[in-house]
Each structure stands twice: as C-alpha cells, then as structure tokens.
Design an enzyme around this catalytic site. Structure first.
Site, PDB file in Angstrom:
ATOM      1  N   LYS A  19      -6.059  10.275  14.572  1.00 35.23           N
ATOM      2  CA  LYS A  19      -5.353  11.353  13.862  1.00 35.23           C
ATOM      3  C   LYS A  19      -5.800  12.714  14.387  1.00 35.23           C
ATOM      4  CE  LYS A  19      -5.484  13.724   9.394  1.00 35.23           C
ATOM      5  NZ  LYS A  19      -4.059  14.019   9.210  1.00 35.23           N
ATOM      6  N   GLU A  69       1.109  22.396  -5.788  1.00 33.51           N
ATOM      7  CA  GLU A  69       0.219  21.229  -5.809  1.00 33.51           C
ATOM      8  C   GLU A  69      -1.048  21.416  -4.972  1.00 33.51           C
ATOM      9  OE1 GLU A  69       2.374  17.619  -4.978  1.00 33.51           O
ATOM     10  OE2 GLU A  69       4.112  18.266  -6.132  1.00 33.51           O
ATOM     11  N   LYS A 113      10.920   2.815   6.429  1.00 36.35           N
ATOM     12  CA  LYS A 113       9.782   1.982   6.055  1.00 36.35           C
ATOM     13  C   LYS A 113       9.782   0.648   6.803  1.00 36.35           C
ATOM     14  CE  LYS A 113       7.886   4.799   3.166  1.00 36.35           C
ATOM     15  NZ  LYS A 113       7.686   4.594   1.750  1.00 36.35           N
ATOM     16  N   GLU A 157      16.153  11.926   1.065  1.00 33.29           N
ATOM     17  CA  GLU A 157      16.096  12.260   2.495  1.00 33.29           C
ATOM     18  C   GLU A 157      17.468  12.034   3.102  1.00 33.29           C
ATOM     19  OE1 GLU A 157      16.485  11.310   6.484  1.00 33.29           O
ATOM     20  OE2 GLU A 157      16.338   9.655   5.072  1.00 33.29           O
ATOM     21  N   HIS A 216       9.384  15.998   8.303  1.00 31.99           N
ATOM     22  CA  HIS A 216       8.489  15.156   9.096  1.00 31.99           C
ATOM     23  C   HIS A 216       8.498  15.552  10.567  1.00 31.99           C
ATOM     24  CE1 HIS A 216       9.208  12.694   5.474  1.00 31.99           C
ATOM     25  NE2 HIS A 216       7.958  12.346   5.647  1.00 31.99           N
TER      26      HIS A 216
END
Length: 768
Positions: free
Chosen positions: A18, A496, A116, A677, A706
């Site tokens: 990452k 948030e 997914k 989406e 994304h």
C-alpha cells in the site's frame, strides 16, 4: 497427503505494498523502488510457506492492484482508450491507468469499472470485451513470477484465473455477442502462458474457476468442456488443479469431476455437506483437495472436525489422492496474528480463538501431520491445545448476553415498518426540508488528511488529550461545514473526521466486537480495511454519533445528515461469529442501529443516512438461496430505519452493485432516498430502477471517487441528462458515487464545485 494454499495476502505484513504504491503514484519514488517492494513481499511469502512445510506454494497470487486486472493486461485485453499510454509508458503505468484513470499530460482517460469479487468485500477491475476483441500475450508476469520463485529455491504452483471464469467476470461493451464467444480467441494466449511455464519446469498449475460453484448456463458448461479438453490435449504432462470456492459444486459436480484435470479443489468451509457426494462422484483418476481451513474468517480451525473430513476422504479414495488446503485464497484474512501484541485492544482470551494467514498455513501442515499414521508428540500437543481453545470459546461468558437475546425474541413485524407510505412521508418531509429540484449532497466522509490521521494517532498514543483532540476535530468539522455552505451544497455532512473506518468506528462502540491493531485486509488497490471481529452478542451501550451530528447541525441553518452504517454492511464487513446464524447476529446489530437512529431524531437530525453498500454483495452465490437471505437482510435494514416519524428522511447508499435481480427487494427496504454508484458504468445501473419504475427518490453518482481524475461540469451534466431520461427529475438527487475519505482536498473541491454547477444547470432547465 500434500498441502497447499490457494493464495496468500499480498499487501505485506505491515501494508508495505500500500505504502509503496501510494509513494509511486505521488511521484515520491520510482518504478524500481515499487518493483523491489513487490519482490520482497513475494519472497517473504514463499519463504514463510516453505519453512512451515507447505508442499505446493502458490506464485502469481501477488498483484500490485488486482489479480483480474493482471490477467487483463496479460492477455492484452486493453481497452482502446489506453492505447496512447500503452505506447508511451511503463507497463505498470498503463496498468495503474486502467485501474485508476489517467488525467495529466493533456490526457483525460476514465478508469475501468470496478465491482465486488463474488460475495466478498474485495473489489476487482471488470474486463471490457468487444465483438471484435483480439487477445495476445502482452505481459509475461505469470512466467516471470514462476522463474523468480524458482531462483528463490521454490518449485512453485502458478495460480491462473481460469479462462471461463475470466470471461464471465467481464462485461460486453457492445450489443450483439456473448463474451463466451471469445473463448476460442483467448485460448491460444493461455496455451502460450502454459507453454512458457512448462518450458521453465512447472509441474502443477492451479486454475481458479469459482464460477463452477455458481448457476451456469448450458453454453458456459459446454465452454468448460471444450476449453479443458483442448488444454489437456496440448499439455498432457502438466498437472492441473481445478480450484472452486465460495460455495458447493451442487448441480455442477458432474461437470467439474468430468473435466480432464488432476486435482479438484472444493470449499468445505462454505459447503461441508458436499463432501459425501463428491467422494461418490469423482473418477479414480482425480485427486481431491479439501478446503478445510477457512480462508475468509479469522477463527481457529477445529482440528477434530477437520480430521473427520480428512479421514472420510482417505477411507474412500486413499491418502495419495487427498490434498489438504485452505478453502480459498488467504487474501481475505490478515497476515499474522503474532503482530497483535496489545492485550488492551485484543484480549488474550479472544486472541486464542483466532488464526490469521500465517497461522492458517501452520494449521494446514499440522492437520497433515495429525492425519498421518504416527503423529509425533509435539503434533499431539498441538491437537490438545486446539481442543482446549475450541472448548474455551464454546463456553466463554464473554459471548452470551440474555437481555440481547430476549430483545430479539420480542421483535415483531411492526418494528420493521414505517408508520406511513412513502408518498405520505415525502409530503411531510418536503414541508420541513424545503429542498430544490436536483438537491445536492455527498455520501458522508470528506478527505482525511495526513494531519487528521496524525491527530488520531497521537490521541491513541496519549500524546493529545481528549479535549485537544476534540477541539481539532471541531475545527476541521466547522471548516468543512462552512466550505459546503460556500459552494452551495443543499444537504451537508459533518465529514466524519472522528471516524477511522465506516464499520470499525461503530464496532468500537458496540458490545460484542473485538479489534485488531494490524488486522489489515485488502479491499481494492492500495485501499486496506481492518475488519472488526464480532465474537459475541451485539448491543449499543451508549449513543455513538449524536455528539458530532448535533455539533455540526448547530453550526448551520442548512440540514446536516446523520451518518450511520447499516446492519447488513456491519455484518458483511466484519469477521463474524460462526456459532449462530448470520441472520440472528444481523438482527442484533439492527436493533442497536435503531436505537442510534431514534436518538439522532430526538437530537433534531431530520435526515439520517444508513449506508448499506454490502446488501448486494451478501447475496448467496446460488439464486435458489437468495430469497431467504434477502428476507432477513431487508428486515434488518427496516428494523434499523423504522423507529422514526414520517417527517424524518431516511437515506441509504449502495455502491458497485448490479441491481437488476434484486430491485424489488431494494424497493422493499423503503428508504426515502437511495444513492448509488453510477459514474463508471455511465448510468447503466439506473436502467434497473427505471424499468422497475422505482417509486422513491434516487441519487445516481456523477463523480467517480475511486479515481483521482476530476470530472468536468459538462461531463456531470451529461450523466444527469442520461439519468433524467429514465428517472423523473423530481426523484433525482445529485451526489458522488461514494464517500470522499480517500481523496485529496484539491481534487474533491474541484469536483464538488463542478457537481453543484451541474445541478444548478439542470435545475434551471427544468425551472423554465
């Protein structure tokens, strides 16, 4: 008996991949540094398995972004829009452009679609196919990784996505053909890959064919027969492992067992009952790989239970034809339980019930030894320790709370119903909310800068007091509220900034959850999540979000949404207890979220979003099992949402899902507004809502969060026009595809300003 796993986590034990990818994307390191990180991770994974005693160690299970995208690049299925990059850039730059889009050097190219991976929370990049699609061996990654393993002293087992599964994972980008029609054009590329592997000394090849565990058309079944017959004819000396997982073979058993392969892998975690029929069906020429160590959950294997499966298989077909394996790739679990050293975060009692990827590798080898004729003393001691841990978990007082069970028992159908119909609620809501046509909002989170993440880290380490941390978060929240007011967003969010993850944040405040410090799992690309562990009965000891929602609403005269994660998504994106039905655990979570919803309403929050992006991904892989799941999943959402007055508007959000097959169930959720989406699919997903004549309000995403590219106002207007062509304007909201937490402020600000401008342009058109 031989041992193997289907794949190993590739992000590194400390998320090295990452960090290396993100450093490369921002230009802070070069391609050689990134490649070196990848090489180190692969070699460490191979070494770990070799030292543990695994017989067949996988290679090509590593990926810099996604294994399906790897295959797309390998076979040269590169969409035309990337050709200029393909001719000018390093192979990795092309690869990342396909995954993330490319917006620099005068080019503006959209990313490929993402969805997914079966019923997991992993996302893959969807292959794009055209009628005249050509394939060629563009990347030799598979062969190079086998050679690298060999140079490291490992006789590896290459893992390849099976040809039929690869085609079925993709999408036809024009009408008039079936992607399975491309099988014969793709097959020569597979031959070329296999020939390269054979020339370099490969012995076993693992073909991943999870679609064999799904409902298949007659055409797909025939394609399987033809393709594998041709592969066997060309490569009579290679040994092929056909890997199926995530479900049982069921009506595809005769097909799978008739294919000319050497080993059939079955998932006995998701479908233990299939073993008897498989043993009765497979021919004498076929060995059987038993997927008995769970590749998708973190609970310790019950050795005594697994040994019964092994004994049954050995009795029927002999030990020489039995392989012991993980149920699926270990991609879906964290790397190493030994990294969990903080007992305050994860108690020793709960930790002893768990196993991560490294420990699961060890479990497979221990099971092999226990199943041998004369296991040694140490191995028998490991069996005794395992039995003790399993018994401890079964009897632990940490798990069961009678008052939670009692509340579930007295829940009725009325608890899952709003008091009025949507049309009646809509009038009550509009009287209070006074929203314009094409109202704008975001999905919830705003960018979490390195400063915000640093505050959280310092607070956890005790370097910031609670008061100091609170003051910093309030400052960031107010800045975000003011900025949203300034650009003209209609329904605001607080951003948030206090939250680490949309599931972890709630799990930390709910009873029955445990947490890891380093239990990271790849979600997509460089995005990693740290799923909570649901080990016991779930309830809410105290309000979770009211403080921040009240504070944000006090700053503005505009409406601020309360932001919650829904019960099904909390369930799906956690490691879930396996000692009771998932439906029961979900209902416990739903009642906890219901308490939060009603408390938000009492605090004056009139718009409450309960995110359920995981509803679709939770569908069982077999359609015959859908209705049972959808019944309890929809009921759980409705329980969480139905305790409020008509005038309180309930939103939900879903992303990266195909909705056609479950549109009635989505309507049954009865959310006042659903946001979805839509930008990567160019509003294709809206067709299901249009054909169904979806009655409630809907916000199709116009900004793909994304990808780092910033869409223009004109691009968003075109998307909204496509939406309005199939959904009445009075039902439409305008919003991004998903939360903005992972984006940077600069791109977010540009995109949202363009989004508001697009909404105003559409409003002006319809005001005339």
């Amino acid at each position: 008996m031989q041992t193997h796993i289907l794949g190993y986590p590739r992000i590194g034990s400390n998320r090295e991949l990452k960090k290396a990818c993100e450093q490369y994307w921002t230009g802070k390191t070069d391609v050689n540094t990134l490649l070196e990180t990848g090489r180190t991770i692969k070699e460490n994974n191979w070494k770990l398995q070799h030292e543990a005693g695994i017989d067949l160690i996988p290679c090509n299970d590593f990926s810099y972004y996604d294994q399906v995208l790897d295959m797309t690049l390998t076979v040269g299925a590169i969409p035309q829009r990337y050709q200029e990059i393909a001719s000018q850039k390093h192979e990795l730059d092309l690869y990342f452009a396909m995954a993330r889009g490319f917006q620099k050097e005068g080019l503006d190219i959209t990313a490929m679609e993402m969805t997914k991976w079966f019923d997991t929370n992993y996302h893959y990049i969807v292959p794009e196919f055209r009628k005249d699609q050509e394939f060629s061996l563009f990347s030799d990654k598979i062969i190079k990784e086998f050679i690298s393993a060999k140079e490291a002293g490992i006789q590896a087992k290459p893992v390849i996505i099976g040809l039929v599964t690869y085609l079925l994972l993709g999408k036809e980008k024009e009408e008039g053909f079936d992607r399975l029609d491309l099988a014969n054009k793709l097959l020569p590329v597979y031959f070329e890959i296999l020939k390269g592997l054979e020339n370099h000394g490969a012995e076993y090849i693992q073909f991943d064919e999870p679609f064999l565990a799904l409902d298949l058309s007659d055409k797909a079944k025939e394609t399987y027969r033809l393709i594998y017959a041709e592969i066997r004819k060309q490569f009579p000396n290679l040994k092929f492992i056909l890997a199926t997982y995530f479900e049982g073979l069921q009506n595809n058993l005769s097909l799978a067992s008739s294919l000319p392969v050497d080993v059939l892998h079955i998932d006995l975690v998701r479908c233990p009952e299939q073993l008897d029929e498989v043993l009765q069906t497979i021919p004498e020429t076929l060995s059987l790989s038993l997927g008995i160590v769970d590749g998708r959950n973190i609970w310790k294997n019950d050795f005594e239970k697994s040994l019964k499966f092994i004994a049954k298989a050995v009795h029927k077909i002999g030990s020489g034809r039995v392989f012991i394996a993980s149920s699926c790739s270990l991609l879906h679990v964290p790397a190493d339980l030994d990294a969990e050293k903080n007992e305050e975060a994860l108690s020793g009692e709960i930790k002893q019930w768990m196993a991560f990827a490294k420990q699961k590798v060890q479990e497979i080898v221990i099971l092999q030894k226990l199943a041998s004729e004369n296991p040694d003393y140490n191995t028998l001691q490991q069996l005794a320790e395992n039995k003790k841990a399993i018994e401890n978990r079964n009897t632990s007082a940490l798990i069961h709370h009678p008052e939670v069970k009692d509340r579930v028992d007295v829940t009725t159908e009325e608890d899952a119903k709003r008091s009025s119909s949507f049309q009646a609620r809509k009038k009550s809501q509009q009287d209070i909310l006074q929203l314009p046509l094409f109202p704008t909002t975001t999905i919830g989170s705003f960018p979490q800068t390195k400063e915000v993440r640093a505050w959280r880290s310092k607070f956890k380490k005790g370097e910031l007091s609670a008061a100091q941390y609170d003051a910093l978060l309030k400052e960031e929240t107010e800045r975000t509220i003011r900025w949203q007011e300034e650009i003209g967003i209609d329904v605001l969010v607080h951003g948030e900034f206090e939250r680490n993850d949309m599931v972890e944040y709630f799990g930390e405040q709910l009873a029955g959850f445990a947490f890891t410090q380093n239990g990271w799992v790849q979600s997509y690309g460089s995005r990693c999540v740290k799923p909570p562990v649901i080990y016991g009965d779930v309830h809410r000891p105290a309000p979770m979000t009211v403080y921040w929602s009240e504070y944000a609403q006090s700053l503005t005269s505009k409406w601020v949404k309360g932001m919650l994660t829904g019960p099904v998504t909390i369930l799906q994106w956690s490691f879930v207890r396996d000692d009771q039905p998932r439906s029961l655990t979900c209902k416990q979570i739903a009642l906890a979220i219901r308490d939060e919803v009603t408390d938000l309403e009492k605090a004056g929050i009139r718009i409450i979003q309960i995110d359920e992006p995981a509803i679709r991904e939770g569908l069982p892989l077999r359609t015959s099992e859908w209705q049972n799941y959808l019944k309890w999943a929809v009921e759980a959402f409705r329980i969480s949402a139905s305790g409020v007055e008509d005038a309180t508007q309930i939103h939900t959000h879903m992303c990266y899902s195909e909705f056609n097959d479950i549109i009635q169930n989505i309507a049954d959720m009865d959310a006042d507004v659903i946001t979805i989406e839509c930008s990567r699919s160019q509003m294709e997903l809206l067709n299901a809502f249009a054909d169904f004549k979806y009655p409630n309000e809907i916000g199709p995403g116009v900004y793909d969060i994304h990808s780092p590219r910033v869409p223009s106002k004109e691009e968003m207007v075109e998307l909204l026009k496509k939406a309005q062509a199939v959904i009445p304007a009075k039902q439409l909201w305008v919003n991004p595809d998903c939360g903005l937490k992972t984006r940077h402020w600069e791109e977010t600000e540009k995109a949202l300003i363009a989004m508001v401008a697009a909404s105003k342009e559409m409003s002006e058109v319809f005001a005339v």
